[in-house]
Design an enzyme around this catalytic site. Sequence first.
Site, mmCIF file in Angstrom:
data_model
loop_
_atom_site.group_PDB
_atom_site.id
_atom_site.type_symbol
_atom_site.label_atom_id
_atom_site.label_comp_id
_atom_site.label_asym_id
_atom_site.label_seq_id
_atom_site.Cartn_x
_atom_site.Cartn_y
_atom_site.Cartn_z
ATOM 1 N N GLU A 159 -0.374 -9.156 -0.809
ATOM 2 C CA GLU A 159 -1.193 -8.549 0.247
ATOM 3 C C GLU A 159 -2.298 -7.692 -0.381
ATOM 4 O OE1 GLU A 159 0.261 -7.233 4.505
ATOM 5 O OE2 GLU A 159 -0.139 -5.429 3.299
ATOM 6 N N ASP B 219 0.783 -1.234 0.000
ATOM 7 C CA ASP B 219 0.000 0.000 0.000
ATOM 8 C C ASP B 219 0.815 1.284 0.000
ATOM 9 O OD1 ASP B 219 1.102 0.014 2.550
ATOM 10 O OD2 ASP B 219 -0.772 -0.475 3.566
ATOM 11 N N ARG C 220 -0.219 9.046 10.391
ATOM 12 C CA ARG C 220 -0.591 10.435 10.092
ATOM 13 C C ARG C 220 -1.947 10.806 10.675
ATOM 14 N NH1 ARG C 220 2.255 9.020 5.414
ATOM 15 N NH2 ARG C 220 3.785 10.570 4.693
ATOM 16 N N HIS D 161 9.115 6.993 16.718
ATOM 17 C CA HIS D 161 9.410 7.437 15.358
ATOM 18 C C HIS D 161 10.233 8.723 15.402
ATOM 19 C CE1 HIS D 161 8.671 8.590 11.155
ATOM 20 N NE2 HIS D 161 8.256 7.356 10.961
ATOM 21 N N GLU E 205 -2.744 4.897 2.433
ATOM 22 C CA GLU E 205 -2.669 3.480 2.103
ATOM 23 C C GLU E 205 -3.949 2.927 1.484
ATOM 24 O OE1 GLU E 205 0.527 4.290 5.075
ATOM 25 O OE2 GLU E 205 -1.599 4.826 4.907
ATOM 26 N N HIS F 206 2.462 6.080 15.211
ATOM 27 C CA HIS F 206 3.072 7.124 14.384
ATOM 28 C C HIS F 206 2.212 7.526 13.190
ATOM 29 C CE1 HIS F 206 4.116 3.461 12.143
ATOM 30 N NE2 HIS F 206 4.121 4.242 11.078
#
Length: 402
Positions: free
Chosen positions: A120, A98, A213, A244, A134, A211
């Site tokens: 996947e 993705d 967005r 991160h 994604e 982490h």
Amino acid sequence: MQPIKVMAIFGTRPEAIKMAPVVKQLKQEEDFKAVVTVTAQHREMLDQVLELFDIVPDYDLGIMSEAQTLSEIMVKCLSGLVEPIRAVAPDLVLVHGDTATTVAGALAAFYHRVAVGHVEAGLRTGEKYNPYPEEMNRRLTAVLADLHFSPTPNHRRNLIREGIDPGAIFVTGNTVIDALFEVIKVDHEFSDPLLASIPYDQYRVILVTAHRRENWGEPFRRIMRAVARIAREFPDVLVIFPVHMNPVVREPAKELLGALERVYLVDPVDYLTMANLMKRSYMILTDSGGLQEEAPSLGKPVLVLRSVTERPEGIEAGTLRLVGTDEDAIFAEASKLLKDSLEYSRMAQARNPYGDGRASKRIVDAIRYYFGRSPDPPQEFHPPSSLESIVTCPASRGNDRL
């Protein structure tokens, strides 16, 4: 007869982890020629995985630069892939998951009239911006792909609803389980002195990763406040949080957790370390997709720090629990698992819906079938029913403080 030329294209650490077993399987088969092209969308983290699995790329675009945008990544990947595809003239381009590299790899292959295989395939939330970007990367790649390697039957159903030919879809299990089985070690010793010094047998370790967005800002701060409450409330809990490098994540993590006892804020760790940290953990709090798939093989309950997940199989199986980013909800669910041993056992012993360690072989066999080199498709992966035993990583069996 000429070998089938397969170009595997990937660029981030999660892609590399999940594509490494496929690349290794291709290289073991005499009727295949595997070519590895990396965009290095993530540089250092990608290289760690390549070294771990002893993979040397044939082409390395090296596109990573500081603070690059999603558009810039896409443009660099798409233009950089022209020469490798021209030079190799592969029979199939294989992409994973993705990322921007995934979409660019599929689109570049399409422009060169090369078949595309999507590892996947079929994960969906149904929400355009969640997870971002994604969800749309997966949908765009599905339109371009000729072969769809779905981890579970549920993912196949998603693709069929979108009009994908059922004959082009193969249910394989997730290759991340193949990778996990390879790196988990009963006697693993952490190279980081801090991680090596932790008395894992004296505490219930909670592994935290966050982490994404969509969680930046106040949602992330709510997560941090919940973790702080858990650490204060339960004196036998120790928190390990690989943070991160992005300041959007690091600064509030340090502000809200940095002064607490038994909370270890560490730099991002490599895959080998992360996998073995999962094994040593009591439970996991995460907004990561990969950890949702890996934890069931280790018998570790997962609280998912997201409002939706494209991996509902874990929810249905009982090994994942969707808690979102509300402070009280996170604290309540974590407390339940820390106080109620039966509740914990129900999640820890839930069946693994994501794989059995043989996904890579199924993918290779499906490619062979697609090109007419085998008369039969591979047998599909069937997640165990509630009456079947959980598939666990061999190294995770036994009581090592769970």
